[in-house]
Scaffold this motif. Structure first.
Motif, mmCIF file in Angstrom:
data_model
loop_
_atom_site.group_PDB
_atom_site.id
_atom_site.type_symbol
_atom_site.label_atom_id
_atom_site.label_comp_id
_atom_site.label_asym_id
_atom_site.label_seq_id
_atom_site.Cartn_x
_atom_site.Cartn_y
_atom_site.Cartn_z
ATOM 1 N N ARG A 35 0.839 -1.206 0.000
ATOM 2 C CA ARG A 35 0.000 0.000 0.000
ATOM 3 C C ARG A 35 0.868 1.248 0.000
ATOM 4 O O ARG A 35 0.531 2.238 -0.655
ATOM 5 C CB ARG A 35 -1.021 -0.019 1.130
ATOM 6 C CG ARG A 35 -0.499 0.161 2.514
ATOM 7 C CD ARG A 35 -1.598 -0.036 3.549
ATOM 8 N NE ARG A 35 -1.155 0.296 4.876
ATOM 9 C CZ ARG A 35 -1.499 -0.375 5.960
ATOM 10 N NH1 ARG A 35 -2.310 -1.417 5.882
ATOM 11 N NH2 ARG A 35 -1.065 0.007 7.134
ATOM 12 N N TYR A 39 0.621 4.203 -2.881
ATOM 13 C CA TYR A 39 0.433 5.631 -2.605
ATOM 14 C C TYR A 39 1.616 6.457 -3.103
ATOM 15 O O TYR A 39 1.449 7.589 -3.559
ATOM 16 C CB TYR A 39 0.174 5.874 -1.119
ATOM 17 C CG TYR A 39 -1.136 5.272 -0.659
ATOM 18 C CD1 TYR A 39 -2.321 5.510 -1.348
ATOM 19 C CD2 TYR A 39 -1.193 4.439 0.451
ATOM 20 C CE1 TYR A 39 -3.520 4.948 -0.941
ATOM 21 C CE2 TYR A 39 -2.386 3.874 0.864
ATOM 22 C CZ TYR A 39 -3.548 4.131 0.161
ATOM 23 O OH TYR A 39 -4.729 3.563 0.564
ATOM 24 N N SER A 43 1.439 9.495 -5.757
ATOM 25 C CA SER A 43 2.071 10.791 -5.508
ATOM 26 C C SER A 43 2.943 11.212 -6.697
ATOM 27 O O SER A 43 2.915 12.373 -7.114
ATOM 28 C CB SER A 43 2.898 10.714 -4.227
ATOM 29 O OG SER A 43 3.574 11.917 -4.006
ATOM 30 N N CYS A 147 -7.766 13.016 -1.243
ATOM 31 C CA CYS A 147 -6.624 12.434 -0.521
ATOM 32 C C CYS A 147 -6.506 13.068 0.867
ATOM 33 O O CYS A 147 -6.333 12.375 1.870
ATOM 34 C CB CYS A 147 -5.332 12.653 -1.296
ATOM 35 S SG CYS A 147 -5.219 11.726 -2.847
ATOM 36 N N HIS A 151 -6.368 11.545 4.727
ATOM 37 C CA HIS A 151 -5.162 11.803 5.522
ATOM 38 C C HIS A 151 -5.517 12.527 6.829
ATOM 39 O O HIS A 151 -4.985 12.189 7.889
ATOM 40 C CB HIS A 151 -4.171 12.648 4.746
ATOM 41 C CG HIS A 151 -3.503 11.925 3.620
ATOM 42 N ND1 HIS A 151 -2.496 12.484 2.886
ATOM 43 C CD2 HIS A 151 -3.704 10.692 3.091
ATOM 44 C CE1 HIS A 151 -2.099 11.629 1.958
ATOM 45 N NE2 HIS A 151 -2.831 10.536 2.068
#
Length: 157
Positions: A35, A39, A43, A147, A151
């Motif tokens: 994971r 991510y 990015s 996102c 977060h």
């Protein structure tokens, strides 16, 4: 609309029954590793779009933008929720995670956030396919906000 409904249904399935099946195949340490890689790849692709569309520090290339948008959409719809199996809320072996433990008690909320990300990346693909820079800027911001929403709730600083 269909893509949003499909993404929501997919997220619910992934966060439910699919998680257990995948967690049995991939070790908790590898779940965290995979994971994090996903991510990081997201990015990197966000960075390509930002450089070309937002900052305009790199020459605009519609093909690169479309590839990056499709990559983001593919990852958002890939079922990464299956990589949040039991025991992955803390360091496992060499893999550290910044996920807050309370995320594991709120999978319905996480599924809703995931569906929002899938919808936002879908809009980004649509804007990239249309080669509409104004729509790209708007869709890029929506992906970023999606996102950030996750977060803010479920990522440790």
């Amino acid at each position: 609309m269909f893509r949003t409904v499909l993404a929501g249904a997919l997220a619910a399935v992934v966060m439910g029954a699919g998680m257990t099946a995948q967690a049995e195949v991939v070790s908790p340490e590898d779940q965290i590793k995979l994971r994090k890689a996903g991510y990081s790849y997201m990015s990197w692709n966000m960075g390509k779009i930002k450089a070309q569309v937002i900052d305009q520090s790199v020459a605009y290339d519609q093909g690169q933008i479309l590839a990056a948008a499709r990559t983001l959409d593919a990852i958002a719809n890939s079922g990464m929720g299956a990589l949040y199996g039991p025991g992955t809320d803390r360091q496992v072996g060499a893999q550290q995670t910044r996920v807050k433990p309370e995320m594991f008690d709120n999978f319905p909320d996480v599924a809703q956030l995931s569906a929002g990300l899938a919808a936002a990346t879908g809009k980004l693909v649509d804007a990239a396919e249309a080669d509409d820079r104004a729509a790209l800027r708007t869709a890029f911001a929506e992906v970023g906000q999606s996102c950030k929403a996750c977060h803010d709730k479920y990522r440790q600083r």
